[in-house]
Design a protein around this motif. Structure first.
Motif, PDB file in Angstrom:
ATOM      1  N   GLU A  71       0.834  -1.215   0.000  1.00 30.64           N
ATOM      2  CA  GLU A  71       0.000   0.000   0.000  1.00 30.64           C
ATOM      3  C   GLU A  71       0.867   1.262   0.000  1.00 30.64           C
ATOM      4  O   GLU A  71       0.610   2.208  -0.758  1.00 30.64           O
ATOM      5  CB  GLU A  71      -0.917   0.000   1.217  1.00 30.64           C
ATOM      6  N   LEU A  72       1.883   1.284   0.837  1.00 26.63           N
ATOM      7  CA  LEU A  72       2.765   2.453   0.904  1.00 26.63           C
ATOM      8  C   LEU A  72       3.517   2.649  -0.411  1.00 26.63           C
ATOM      9  O   LEU A  72       3.670   3.777  -0.886  1.00 26.63           O
ATOM     10  CB  LEU A  72       3.741   2.313   2.070  1.00 26.63           C
ATOM     11  N   ALA A  73       3.968   1.553  -1.013  1.00 25.06           N
ATOM     12  CA  ALA A  73       4.664   1.646  -2.295  1.00 25.06           C
ATOM     13  C   ALA A  73       3.722   2.160  -3.375  1.00 25.06           C
ATOM     14  O   ALA A  73       4.100   3.013  -4.188  1.00 25.06           O
ATOM     15  CB  ALA A  73       5.229   0.283  -2.685  1.00 25.06           C
ATOM     16  N   SER A  74       2.501   1.683  -3.372  1.00 20.80           N
ATOM     17  CA  SER A  74       1.515   2.128  -4.359  1.00 20.80           C
ATOM     18  C   SER A  74       1.261   3.630  -4.252  1.00 20.80           C
ATOM     19  O   SER A  74       1.187   4.331  -5.271  1.00 20.80           O
ATOM     20  CB  SER A  74       0.206   1.355  -4.157  1.00 20.80           C
ATOM     21  N   GLU A  75       1.145   4.107  -3.035  1.00 18.28           N
ATOM     22  CA  GLU A  75       0.939   5.546  -2.837  1.00 18.28           C
ATOM     23  C   GLU A  75       2.116   6.342  -3.377  1.00 18.28           C
ATOM     24  O   GLU A  75       1.940   7.399  -3.980  1.00 18.28           O
ATOM     25  CB  GLU A  75       0.739   5.850  -1.356  1.00 18.28           C
ATOM     26  N   ARG A  76       3.318   5.835  -3.195  1.00 19.46           N
ATOM     27  CA  ARG A  76       4.518   6.559  -3.653  1.00 19.46           C
ATOM     28  C   ARG A  76       4.642   6.557  -5.182  1.00 19.46           C
ATOM     29  O   ARG A  76       4.956   7.582  -5.774  1.00 19.46           O
ATOM     30  CB  ARG A  76       5.772   5.968  -3.024  1.00 19.46           C
ATOM     31  N   VAL A  77       4.425   5.430  -5.816  1.00 16.29           N
ATOM     32  CA  VAL A  77       4.613   5.375  -7.276  1.00 16.29           C
ATOM     33  C   VAL A  77       3.479   6.057  -8.031  1.00 16.29           C
ATOM     34  O   VAL A  77       3.634   6.376  -9.206  1.00 16.29           O
ATOM     35  CB  VAL A  77       4.828   3.930  -7.796  1.00 16.29           C
ATOM     36  N   ASN A  78       2.366   6.306  -7.368  1.00 16.27           N
ATOM     37  CA  ASN A  78       1.241   6.987  -8.012  1.00 16.27           C
ATOM     38  C   ASN A  78       1.132   8.450  -7.627  1.00 16.27           C
ATOM     39  O   ASN A  78       0.196   9.132  -8.046  1.00 16.27           O
ATOM     40  CB  ASN A  78      -0.070   6.257  -7.686  1.00 16.27           C
TER      41      ASN A  78
ATOM     42  N   GLY B 239       2.505  12.074  -8.055  1.00 19.27           N
ATOM     43  CA  GLY B 239       3.308  12.869  -8.978  1.00 19.27           C
ATOM     44  C   GLY B 239       4.428  13.655  -8.310  1.00 19.27           C
ATOM     45  O   GLY B 239       5.405  14.028  -8.950  1.00 19.27           O
ATOM     46  N   GLY B 240       4.319  13.921  -7.023  1.00 23.67           N
ATOM     47  CA  GLY B 240       5.343  14.662  -6.302  1.00 23.67           C
ATOM     48  C   GLY B 240       6.421  13.774  -5.714  1.00 23.67           C
ATOM     49  O   GLY B 240       7.396  14.264  -5.144  1.00 23.67           O
ATOM     50  N   SER B 241       6.283  12.478  -5.860  1.00 22.99           N
ATOM     51  CA  SER B 241       7.225  11.532  -5.280  1.00 22.99           C
ATOM     52  C   SER B 241       8.386  11.262  -6.231  1.00 22.99           C
ATOM     53  O   SER B 241       8.202  11.200  -7.454  1.00 22.99           O
ATOM     54  CB  SER B 241       6.508  10.212  -4.976  1.00 22.99           C
ATOM     55  N   SER B 242       9.557  11.044  -5.673  1.00 25.04           N
ATOM     56  CA  SER B 242      10.703  10.670  -6.515  1.00 25.04           C
ATOM     57  C   SER B 242      10.531   9.264  -7.094  1.00 25.04           C
ATOM     58  O   SER B 242      11.270   8.881  -7.997  1.00 25.04           O
ATOM     59  CB  SER B 242      12.001  10.767  -5.707  1.00 25.04           C
ATOM     60  N   PHE B 243       9.576   8.518  -6.613  1.00 24.49           N
ATOM     61  CA  PHE B 243       9.309   7.160  -7.100  1.00 24.49           C
ATOM     62  C   PHE B 243       8.161   7.117  -8.103  1.00 24.49           C
ATOM     63  O   PHE B 243       7.743   6.048  -8.527  1.00 24.49           O
ATOM     64  CB  PHE B 243       8.992   6.217  -5.940  1.00 24.49           C
ATOM     65  N   TYR B 244       7.647   8.277  -8.471  1.00 22.77           N
ATOM     66  CA  TYR B 244       6.505   8.363  -9.375  1.00 22.77           C
ATOM     67  C   TYR B 244       6.801   7.655 -10.693  1.00 22.77           C
ATOM     68  O   TYR B 244       7.865   7.826 -11.275  1.00 22.77           O
ATOM     69  CB  TYR B 244       6.162   9.838  -9.645  1.00 22.77           C
ATOM     70  N   ILE B 245       5.836   6.854 -11.141  1.00 34.38           N
ATOM     71  CA  ILE B 245       5.959   6.154 -12.428  1.00 34.38           C
ATOM     72  C   ILE B 245       5.096   6.918 -13.430  1.00 34.38           C
ATOM     73  O   ILE B 245       3.880   7.016 -13.266  1.00 34.38           O
ATOM     74  CB  ILE B 245       5.489   4.698 -12.325  1.00 34.38           C
ATOM     75  N   TYR B 246       5.733   7.465 -14.438  1.00 35.18           N
ATOM     76  CA  TYR B 246       5.029   8.237 -15.453  1.00 35.18           C
ATOM     77  C   TYR B 246       4.247   7.311 -16.355  1.00 35.18           C
ATOM     78  O   TYR B 246       4.690   6.259 -16.706  1.00 35.18           O
ATOM     79  CB  TYR B 246       6.034   9.042 -16.294  1.00 35.18           C
TER      80      TYR B 246
END
Length: 68
Positions: free
Chosen positions: A51-58, A60-67
């Motif tokens: 859940e935490l990883a999903s929030e990070r990759v989705n 847009g302000g996260s360094s882990f954001y997946i475009y």
């Protein structure tokens, strides 16, 4: 009573980079100190990490954001 394993145990099954895991693990440990109940099994821990990883990759302000 469930005893949490070392981080390496959860890292082995985590679907993401080491940096993403480390960020999620730190956040999870902070949440355990104040906001969430202690896990009762490995699945509880994996669910939170996912859940935490999903929030990070989705996010847009996260360094882990997946475009895309």
């Amino acid at each position: 009573m469930y005893k949490m394993q070392p981080a390496a145990h959860y890292r082995e099954k985590f679907d993401g980079s080491l940096a993403l895991f480390s960020a999620c693990w730190r956040q999870y440990r902070r949440l355990l100190d104040s906001d969430i109940d202690n896990p009762t099994c490995d699945d509880d821990v994996f669910g939170w990490l996912e859940e935490l990883a999903s929030e990070r990759v989705n996010n847009g302000g996260s360094s882990f954001y997946i475009y895309g």
